[in-house]
Design an enzyme around this catalytic site. Structure first.
Site, PDB file in Angstrom:
ATOM      1  N   VAL A   1      23.694 -33.890  -5.072  1.00 44.17           N
ATOM      2  CA  VAL A   1      22.993 -35.164  -4.899  1.00 44.17           C
ATOM      3  C   VAL A   1      21.728 -34.982  -4.069  1.00 44.17           C
ATOM      4  CG1 VAL A   1      25.041 -36.605  -5.182  1.00 44.17           C
ATOM      5  CG2 VAL A   1      24.431 -35.759  -2.912  1.00 44.17           C
TER       6      VAL A   1
ATOM      7  N   ARG B   1      13.834 -35.981  -0.583  1.00 45.52           N
ATOM      8  CA  ARG B   1      14.405 -36.495   0.662  1.00 45.52           C
ATOM      9  C   ARG B   1      14.044 -37.955   0.902  1.00 45.52           C
ATOM     10  NH1 ARG B   1      16.463 -32.273   3.752  1.00 45.52           N
ATOM     11  NH2 ARG B   1      15.398 -30.294   3.548  1.00 45.52           N
TER      12      ARG B   1
ATOM     13  N   LYS C   1      32.117 -34.838   0.224  1.00 46.71           N
ATOM     14  CA  LYS C   1      32.521 -34.516  -1.150  1.00 46.71           C
ATOM     15  C   LYS C   1      34.037 -34.485  -1.261  1.00 46.71           C
ATOM     16  CE  LYS C   1      28.538 -32.099  -2.969  1.00 46.71           C
ATOM     17  NZ  LYS C   1      28.077 -30.923  -3.716  1.00 46.71           N
TER      18      LYS C   1
ATOM     19  N   GLY D   1      18.428 -32.266   6.600  1.00 40.93           N
ATOM     20  CA  GLY D   1      19.039 -33.268   5.748  1.00 40.93           C
ATOM     21  C   GLY D   1      19.486 -34.551   6.410  1.00 40.93           C
TER      22      GLY D   1
ATOM     23  N   ASP E   1      30.408 -30.737   2.671  1.00 35.87           N
ATOM     24  CA  ASP E   1      30.578 -30.112   1.362  1.00 35.87           C
ATOM     25  C   ASP E   1      31.642 -29.028   1.448  1.00 35.87           C
ATOM     26  OD1 ASP E   1      30.346 -28.813  -1.078  1.00 35.87           O
ATOM     27  OD2 ASP E   1      28.186 -28.682  -1.034  1.00 35.87           O
TER      28      ASP E   1
ATOM     29  N   ASP F   1      17.960 -33.015  -0.161  1.00 34.62           N
ATOM     30  CA  ASP F   1      16.856 -32.519  -0.981  1.00 34.62           C
ATOM     31  C   ASP F   1      17.298 -31.495  -2.015  1.00 34.62           C
ATOM     32  OD1 ASP F   1      15.512 -29.521   0.215  1.00 34.62           O
ATOM     33  OD2 ASP F   1      17.353 -30.382   1.001  1.00 34.62           O
TER      34      ASP F   1
END
Length: 177
Positions: A152, A164, A130, A43, A102, A158
């Site tokens: 998101v 991505r 977040k 990511g 997150d 992704d």
């Protein structure tokens, strides 16, 4: 692919401007030294590439493949280190770059592991954080943007390996999930 996007939350131009500011902060905190940067795959690779091009100094860039989402829209609660060997960081200052803070589990696990491996200091940077209570006590030293507690995609993030390459951060329509 773009037809699956419900809403653009953070436009490409806004991301670019924030990366300029983050790079200045990082350069200030790592004056004149060779930086060891560990990019968490998959990511963070888009975010990291764009950010690191803004830091005009010698960098040692390593990648670490970790997973906690396993294809879903929420963290599984388990962080898997998919690489058998970690980079040699004994006695070094390290900057870890991740896409999103997150639950805090991934960042906490990585920071703890790098300190166990002998890093003298570990700083962290995330593109997104977040706005929610974290499962693990951890905070990022550098944060691109605070967002709500929503799933998101884009700019490296992704859903099942897709989206991505979107140049912005957005949410998906319900029928796309």
């Amino acid at each position: 692919m773009e037809a699956d996007v419900e809403q653009v939350l953070i436009a490409e131009a806004v991301i670019e401007k924030r990366l300029d500011a983050m790079a200045l902060e990082i350069r200030h905190d790592f004056p004149g030294e060779v930086m060891v940067v560990i990019v968490l795959l998959k990511g963070a690779f888009v975010f990291a590439a764009d950010l690191l091009r803004r830091i005009p100094r010698m960098l040692e860039i390593e990648c670490l493949n970790v997973a906690s989402y396993h294809g879903g829209t929420e963290s599984s609660g388990k962080v898997d280190f998919l690489d058998r060997k970690l980079p040699d960081i004994k006695g070094r200052k390290v900057l870890v770059l991740d896409d999103i803070l997150d639950t805090g589990r991934t960042l906490r696990a990585v920071v703890d592991r790098l300190l166990e491996e002998g890093a003298c200091e570990v700083k962290t940077g995330v593109l997104l954080k977040k706005d929610k209570e974290l499962a693990e006590q951890v905070d990022a030293d550098y944060v691109g943007f605070a967002i709500g507690d929503e799933f998101v995609v884009g700019y490296g993030l992704d859903y099942k390996g897709r989206y991505r390459n979107l140049p912005y951060i957005g949410t998906l329509k319900k029928e796309a999930i």
